[in-house]
Motif scaffolding. Structure first.
Motif, mmCIF file in Angstrom:
data_model
loop_
_atom_site.group_PDB
_atom_site.id
_atom_site.type_symbol
_atom_site.label_atom_id
_atom_site.label_comp_id
_atom_site.label_asym_id
_atom_site.label_seq_id
_atom_site.Cartn_x
_atom_site.Cartn_y
_atom_site.Cartn_z
ATOM 1 N N GLY A 159 -70.120 18.449 -8.763
ATOM 2 C CA GLY A 159 -69.772 17.045 -8.982
ATOM 3 C C GLY A 159 -68.702 16.527 -8.039
ATOM 4 O O GLY A 159 -67.835 17.266 -7.602
ATOM 5 N N ARG A 160 -68.846 15.233 -7.722
ATOM 6 C CA ARG A 160 -67.784 14.586 -6.930
ATOM 7 C C ARG A 160 -66.573 14.383 -7.828
ATOM 8 O O ARG A 160 -65.444 14.444 -7.396
ATOM 9 C CB ARG A 160 -68.269 13.218 -6.432
ATOM 10 N N LYS A 161 -66.879 14.113 -9.108
ATOM 11 C CA LYS A 161 -65.800 13.997 -10.103
ATOM 12 C C LYS A 161 -65.855 15.234 -10.971
ATOM 13 O O LYS A 161 -66.931 15.590 -11.486
ATOM 14 C CB LYS A 161 -66.053 12.794 -11.023
ATOM 15 N N ILE A 185 -68.636 15.817 -0.608
ATOM 16 C CA ILE A 185 -69.781 16.741 -0.645
ATOM 17 C C ILE A 185 -70.321 16.998 -2.058
ATOM 18 O O ILE A 185 -71.429 17.485 -2.224
ATOM 19 C CB ILE A 185 -69.471 18.090 0.056
ATOM 20 N N GLY A 186 -69.524 16.678 -3.068
ATOM 21 C CA GLY A 186 -70.037 16.770 -4.439
ATOM 22 C C GLY A 186 -70.022 18.155 -5.047
ATOM 23 O O GLY A 186 -70.651 18.378 -6.103
ATOM 24 N N TYR A 187 -69.339 19.081 -4.437
ATOM 25 C CA TYR A 187 -69.193 20.409 -5.050
ATOM 26 C C TYR A 187 -67.983 21.100 -4.444
ATOM 27 O O TYR A 187 -67.445 20.642 -3.434
ATOM 28 C CB TYR A 187 -70.458 21.269 -4.851
ATOM 29 N N ILE A 351 -76.145 15.394 -9.502
ATOM 30 C CA ILE A 351 -77.287 15.370 -8.577
ATOM 31 C C ILE A 351 -76.809 15.231 -7.130
ATOM 32 O O ILE A 351 -77.305 15.915 -6.223
ATOM 33 C CB ILE A 351 -78.267 14.229 -8.958
ATOM 34 N N PHE A 352 -75.827 14.397 -6.922
ATOM 35 C CA PHE A 352 -75.295 14.213 -5.561
ATOM 36 C C PHE A 352 -74.830 15.557 -5.001
ATOM 37 O O PHE A 352 -75.171 15.947 -3.884
ATOM 38 C CB PHE A 352 -74.124 13.212 -5.588
ATOM 39 N N GLY A 353 -74.051 16.291 -5.782
ATOM 40 C CA GLY A 353 -73.513 17.581 -5.334
ATOM 41 C C GLY A 353 -74.603 18.609 -5.119
ATOM 42 O O GLY A 353 -74.580 19.389 -4.159
ATOM 43 N N LEU A 354 -75.574 18.602 -6.027
ATOM 44 C CA LEU A 354 -76.659 19.586 -5.935
ATOM 45 C C LEU A 354 -77.490 19.372 -4.666
ATOM 46 O O LEU A 354 -77.836 20.326 -3.953
ATOM 47 C CB LEU A 354 -77.524 19.460 -7.196
ATOM 48 N N LYS A 355 -77.778 18.115 -4.377
ATOM 49 C CA LYS A 355 -78.549 17.815 -3.160
ATOM 50 C C LYS A 355 -77.763 18.233 -1.932
ATOM 51 O O LYS A 355 -78.309 18.788 -0.979
ATOM 52 C CB LYS A 355 -78.861 16.309 -3.082
ATOM 53 N N HIS A 356 -76.470 17.968 -1.951
ATOM 54 C CA HIS A 356 -75.632 18.311 -0.808
ATOM 55 C C HIS A 356 -75.543 19.825 -0.639
ATOM 56 O O HIS A 356 -75.571 20.350 0.476
ATOM 57 C CB HIS A 356 -74.238 17.712 -0.979
ATOM 58 N N LEU A 357 -75.455 20.513 -1.755
ATOM 59 C CA LEU A 357 -75.375 21.979 -1.723
ATOM 60 C C LEU A 357 -76.662 22.558 -1.108
ATOM 61 O O LEU A 357 -76.613 23.445 -0.239
ATOM 62 C CB LEU A 357 -75.163 22.497 -3.159
#
Ligand SMILES: Nc1ncnc2c1ncn2[C@@H]1O[C@H](COP(=O)(O)OP(=O)(O)OP(=O)(O)O)[C@@H](O)[C@H]1O
Ligand SMILES: [Mg+2]
Length: 367
Positions: A159-161, A185-187, A351-357
């Motif tokens: 998560g970004r947060k 990056i979200g993670y 979802i943002f972090g997962l996609k970035h990961l």
């Protein structure tokens, strides 16, 4: 059994779960006559520790989160192969219990998304009460490291947060300051453990190592280190991990039941590899990292030296070639649900972090 070994002081656990500190014979500490003073100090801190349930000991290979220290119990491993995670103070502890009970409840849920989670999180085997302290409870969970001989473990907070909708301004500021690149990056990495088949050593990288990374070094130094065995990138493992992350992403894209804050994905693979008799050793020197980690805090690097155990096979280990390894066991699961909320909306923060990961692991694969 010796379970913790820090700066010449180690703690043994009896079958009843009692803890006994000892100072290593012949150590500088012992020679300086400081043994009694040190043991007294360690004993007084142990006295505040709740008694461990029978048949348990602190979890080997834990890489992040609450550990056994300062009068608090961390995750434990049970003789029966499960782990026991202490239920934290309310409301966060009960929130995690409610989550697991909902997912693994006897009747099963009407919500398909809730049932599908059973494959994405550790199996839940109920609640265990401490035999001595009535207010101490544990969640009995599947140990994701079970049957792995030399687990390499990585905890990634998503998560970004990483604060929930009810967090105070103070908590928000604290969480945001922990790892500012998470906003982009979200993670973030919370901790990891690597293994060297060549030397038989495990190495731990704590939160201070993780904090020093940025959005580039997290990929090539962080994940690069984690997915390498003695300098050889385990590309099959990375591909496998990506596939499993995509399964989790598929679930997130469909579900509208939960939002997860400060939750992690635990990635584990077995560093136990088959030994080749024909190839020569690959270099491990480029990945020696003890010096650059943990800001010189030796407590934060706990190295278990298995070199004695492998010395008999030293001829074979010299010929070891990780690139020839059989495909190792891999586990990728969501963990840590102390801040999960029923919110009937897409969890775009996760979802943002997962996609970035997933994107970053593809970059590593191509490098
Ligand atoms: N099911 C499991 N199998 C193996 N190891 C686990 C499992 N669950 C947790 N661990 C280990 O314990 C660490 C901490 O776990 P977790 O994040 O659930 O606890 P925590 O952060 O202390 O909890 P909380 O945030 O609820 O206070 C993980 O990083 C991992 O190393
Ligand atoms: Mg955690």
């Amino acid at each position: 059994m010796i379970l913790q070994y820090i700066k010449n002081v180690y703690i043994t656990f009896s079958d009843s779960g009692h803890q006994h500190p000892r100072v290593k014979t012949g150590s500088a500490l012992a020679k300086a006559g400081l043994k009694k003073i040190v043991l007294k100090k360690v004993m007084s801190s142990l006295k505040r520790m709740p008694t461990l349930p029978p048949g348990t000991k602190p979890l080997d290979n834990q890489v992040a989160g609450h550990q056994n220290a300062d009068g608090k119990i961390g995750c434990l491993q049970h003789d029966d192969g499960t782990i026991l995670k202490p239920v934290q103070y309310p409301p966060k502890g009960q929130r995690e219990v409610d989550f697991y009970q909902e997912v693994f409840g006897d009747q099963g849920s009407d919500d398909k998304a809730v049932l599908q989670l059973r494959d994405l999180v550790p199996k839940f085997h109920g609640i265990l009460h401490s035999p001595k302290e009535s207010d101490v409870r544990f969640m009995k969970l599947e140990n994701l490291l079970e049957d792995m001989r030399h687990p390499c473990v990585l905890d990634i907070k998503m998560g970004r947060k990483t604060y929930d909708p009810y967090a105070s301004q103070e908590k928000i500021a604290m969480e945001t300051a922990k790892f500012p690149p998470a906003k982009k990056i979200g993670y973030q990495m919370s901790g990891m453990q690597t293994y060297s088949p060549g030397t038989g050593k495990i190495q731990k990288f704590d939160k201070y190592f993780c904090k020093d990374l940025d959005e580039e070094s997290i990929v090539f130094q962080g994940f690069g280190k984690f997915f390498s065995l003695d300098g050889v990138m385990q590309k099959e493992v990375i591909k496998d991990v990506i596939e499993r992350l995509e399964e989790i992403l598929k679930w997130f894209n469909k579900q509208r039941t939960y939002n997860f804050f400060a939750s992690s994905i635990l990635i584990v693979f077995d560093g136990d590899v088959s030994i080749s008799s024909s190839k020569t050793s690959s270099s491990s020197s480029d990945l020696k990292v003890a010096d650059d980690c943990c800001n010189g805090d030796t407590d934060s690097i706990i190295e278990n030296d298995y070199s004695e155990l492998i010395s008999k096979d030293s001829e074979d280990s010299k010929k070891f070639s990780p690139s020839e390894s059989v495909h190792p066991k891999v586990q990728v699961r969501m963990i840590d649900f102390a801040h999960v909320y029923r919110i009937p909306d897409e969890d775009d923060n996760y979802i943002f972090g997962l996609k970035h990961l997933i994107y970053d692991l593809h970059r590593l694969l191509k490098s």
